[in-house]
Design a protein around this motif. Structure first.
Motif, PDB file in Angstrom:
ATOM      1  N   PRO A 142       0.784  -1.232   0.000  1.00  0.00           N
ATOM      2  CA  PRO A 142       0.000   0.000   0.000  1.00  0.00           C
ATOM      3  C   PRO A 142       0.824   1.296   0.000  1.00  0.00           C
ATOM      4  N   TYR A 143       2.048   1.299   0.558  1.00  0.00           N
ATOM      5  CA  TYR A 143       2.868   2.505   0.625  1.00  0.00           C
ATOM      6  C   TYR A 143       4.235   2.082   1.133  1.00  0.00           C
ATOM      7  N   LEU A 144       5.251   2.226   0.275  1.00  0.00           N
ATOM      8  CA  LEU A 144       6.563   1.698   0.633  1.00  0.00           C
ATOM      9  C   LEU A 144       7.382   2.602   1.547  1.00  0.00           C
ATOM     10  N   LEU A 145       7.260   3.905   1.385  1.00  0.00           N
ATOM     11  CA  LEU A 145       8.160   4.816   2.088  1.00  0.00           C
ATOM     12  C   LEU A 145       7.810   4.956   3.569  1.00  0.00           C
ATOM     13  N   LYS A 146       8.812   4.837   4.413  1.00  0.00           N
ATOM     14  CA  LYS A 146       8.616   5.032   5.846  1.00  0.00           C
ATOM     15  C   LYS A 146       8.451   6.523   6.150  1.00  0.00           C
ATOM     16  N   ASP A 160       3.467   8.753   9.507  1.00  0.00           N
ATOM     17  CA  ASP A 160       2.182   8.056   9.534  1.00  0.00           C
ATOM     18  C   ASP A 160       2.233   6.718   8.802  1.00  0.00           C
ATOM     19  N   ASN A 161       3.461   6.279   8.452  1.00  0.00           N
ATOM     20  CA  ASN A 161       3.656   4.983   7.811  1.00  0.00           C
ATOM     21  C   ASN A 161       4.926   4.340   8.377  1.00  0.00           C
ATOM     22  N   PRO A 162       4.929   4.062   9.677  1.00  0.00           N
ATOM     23  CA  PRO A 162       6.151   3.596  10.344  1.00  0.00           C
ATOM     24  C   PRO A 162       6.621   2.218   9.904  1.00  0.00           C
ATOM     25  N   ASP A 163       5.745   1.448   9.227  1.00  0.00           N
ATOM     26  CA  ASP A 163       6.138   0.111   8.771  1.00  0.00           C
ATOM     27  C   ASP A 163       6.697   0.111   7.360  1.00  0.00           C
ATOM     28  N   PHE A 185       7.216   4.892  -7.488  1.00  0.00           N
ATOM     29  CA  PHE A 185       6.766   3.717  -6.743  1.00  0.00           C
ATOM     30  C   PHE A 185       7.207   3.751  -5.285  1.00  0.00           C
ATOM     31  N   ALA A 186       8.301   4.457  -5.013  1.00  0.00           N
ATOM     32  CA  ALA A 186       8.780   4.540  -3.631  1.00  0.00           C
ATOM     33  C   ALA A 186       7.981   5.531  -2.796  1.00  0.00           C
ATOM     34  N   GLU A 187       7.514   6.597  -3.413  1.00  0.00           N
ATOM     35  CA  GLU A 187       6.988   7.733  -2.658  1.00  0.00           C
ATOM     36  C   GLU A 187       5.477   7.912  -2.740  1.00  0.00           C
ATOM     37  N   THR A 188       4.783   7.081  -3.512  1.00  0.00           N
ATOM     38  CA  THR A 188       3.340   7.251  -3.676  1.00  0.00           C
ATOM     39  C   THR A 188       2.573   6.444  -2.635  1.00  0.00           C
ATOM     40  N   ASP A 189       1.633   7.107  -1.989  1.00  0.00           N
ATOM     41  CA  ASP A 189       0.784   6.481  -0.972  1.00  0.00           C
ATOM     42  C   ASP A 189      -0.495   5.981  -1.651  1.00  0.00           C
ATOM     43  N   PHE A 190      -0.654   4.663  -1.696  1.00  0.00           N
ATOM     44  CA  PHE A 190      -1.818   4.069  -2.362  1.00  0.00           C
ATOM     45  C   PHE A 190      -2.931   3.686  -1.389  1.00  0.00           C
ATOM     46  N   ARG A 191      -2.765   4.008  -0.134  1.00  0.00           N
ATOM     47  CA  ARG A 191      -3.781   3.606   0.836  1.00  0.00           C
ATOM     48  C   ARG A 191      -5.164   4.167   0.516  1.00  0.00           C
ATOM     49  N   PRO A 192      -5.287   5.437   0.135  1.00  0.00           N
ATOM     50  CA  PRO A 192      -6.620   5.935  -0.237  1.00  0.00           C
ATOM     51  C   PRO A 192      -7.175   5.255  -1.485  1.00  0.00           C
ATOM     52  N   ASP A 193      -6.297   4.902  -2.421  1.00  0.00           N
ATOM     53  CA  ASP A 193      -6.744   4.240  -3.653  1.00  0.00           C
ATOM     54  C   ASP A 193      -7.324   2.863  -3.358  1.00  0.00           C
TER      55      ASP A 193
END
Length: 289
Positions: free
Chosen positions: A129-133, A136-139, A205-213
């Protein structure tokens, strides 16, 4: 060669996407990963049409024999390119399959274009869903990892691609999952990409947050990932997809690396065929195989 027009570049030149269209029946659209081309799907293009499936695979802008504009490597634009493929070929009830970076195109298309024409989606070794730490995305994966990738591309892109290819297929001191010929073939594909596309897509691909998508996806979904994926580690990707696609079927290939469409091609083809033809894969639950 067959091409689909996907808009124009900043100079008014047509952007053309190289594609192939094989077989007849229910439609499967395959989106390749970074930094290859649709030719990477060779074992799927050779097998899926034998099972009553029409398989369309296209090459992302900037790679292979597709046009190589300087700009347009953000996911909104890439999702619009996918729409151009689906609209031009008038494809309906599609099984949309995204490998690695291509998983991002699947997610963004589903939200940006309302899932039009799509019956089901599959995320294979995907960056979602989102690669970059981040805070709000500590994993996620630490930014230094992606900085190293960009530094190595800038220093010697071709040397980077050769090293990347070995990790891609899980090669190690005692592990040789693929032949040297496969590594050479993959390097040849990757080297056809433009330098700018390789760099820009690496950021995307590293920096895009796909969680809303992902929240927009309501169709049947499949997530396949290799347990030993060192390129897109399962703990940073597929393991977290459970939060965002709880209705999906999750399949983990024990011991498999990133490029499982080659190393696990027979198993992968069976799972993809079952999914595309509407088979209830393994009861819709997480499975190791």
């Amino acid at each position: 060669m067959s091409y689909i027009k996907a808009g124009q570049d900043a100079n008014g030149e047509d952007i053309k996407l190289h594609y192939t269209d094989q077989g007849k029946g229910a439609v499967v659209v395959l989106i390749h990963g970074w930094p290859q081309s649709h030719e990477a799907w060779t074992y799927q293009l050779g097998e899926l049409p034998k099972h009553g499936l029409r398989v369309v695979a296209y090459t992302r802008r900037g790679f292979g024999n597709s046009s190589k504009p300087f700009e347009g490597y953000d996911y909104d634009t890439l999702a619009d390119d996918l729409k151009a493929v689906l609209d031009t070929l008038n494809l309906q009830d599609v099984t949309l399959v995204g490998f690695s970076m291509g998983g991002g195109e699947v997610a963004r298309y589903m939200s940006r274009h309302g899932g039009a024409r799509i019956a089901r989606v599959a995320f294979v070794s995907a960056v979602t869903p989102y690669l970059l730490k981040t805070d709000d995305n500590p994993d996620g994966v630490d930014k230094s990892t992606f900085d190293d990738i960009q530094e190595n591309i800038a220093k010697d892109r071709f040397d980077f691609l050769q090293t990347f290819g070995k990790q891609f297929y899980g090669e190690g001191a005692l592990s040789k999952p693929v032949s040297q010929a496969v590594l050479d073939w993959s390097f040849g594909m990757a080297s056809l990409g433009s330098h700018q596309a390789t760099v820009a897509c690496g950021h995307s691909f590293a920096e895009t947050d796909f969680r809303p998508d992902l929240a927009s996806i309501r169709v049947p979904a499949l997530v396949i990932h290799g347990a030993d994926d060192k390129t897109v580690p399962i703990k940073n990707s597929a393991d977290r997809m459970r939060q965002h696609l709880p209705h999906a079927t999750y399949i983990v290939y024990d011991g498999a690396p990133h490029g499982l469409f080659i190393t696990e091609k027979d198993k992968f083809n069976r799972d993809l065929i079952d999914f595309a033809t509407g088979t209830d894969l393994r009861g819709g639950q997480t499975q190791d195989s």
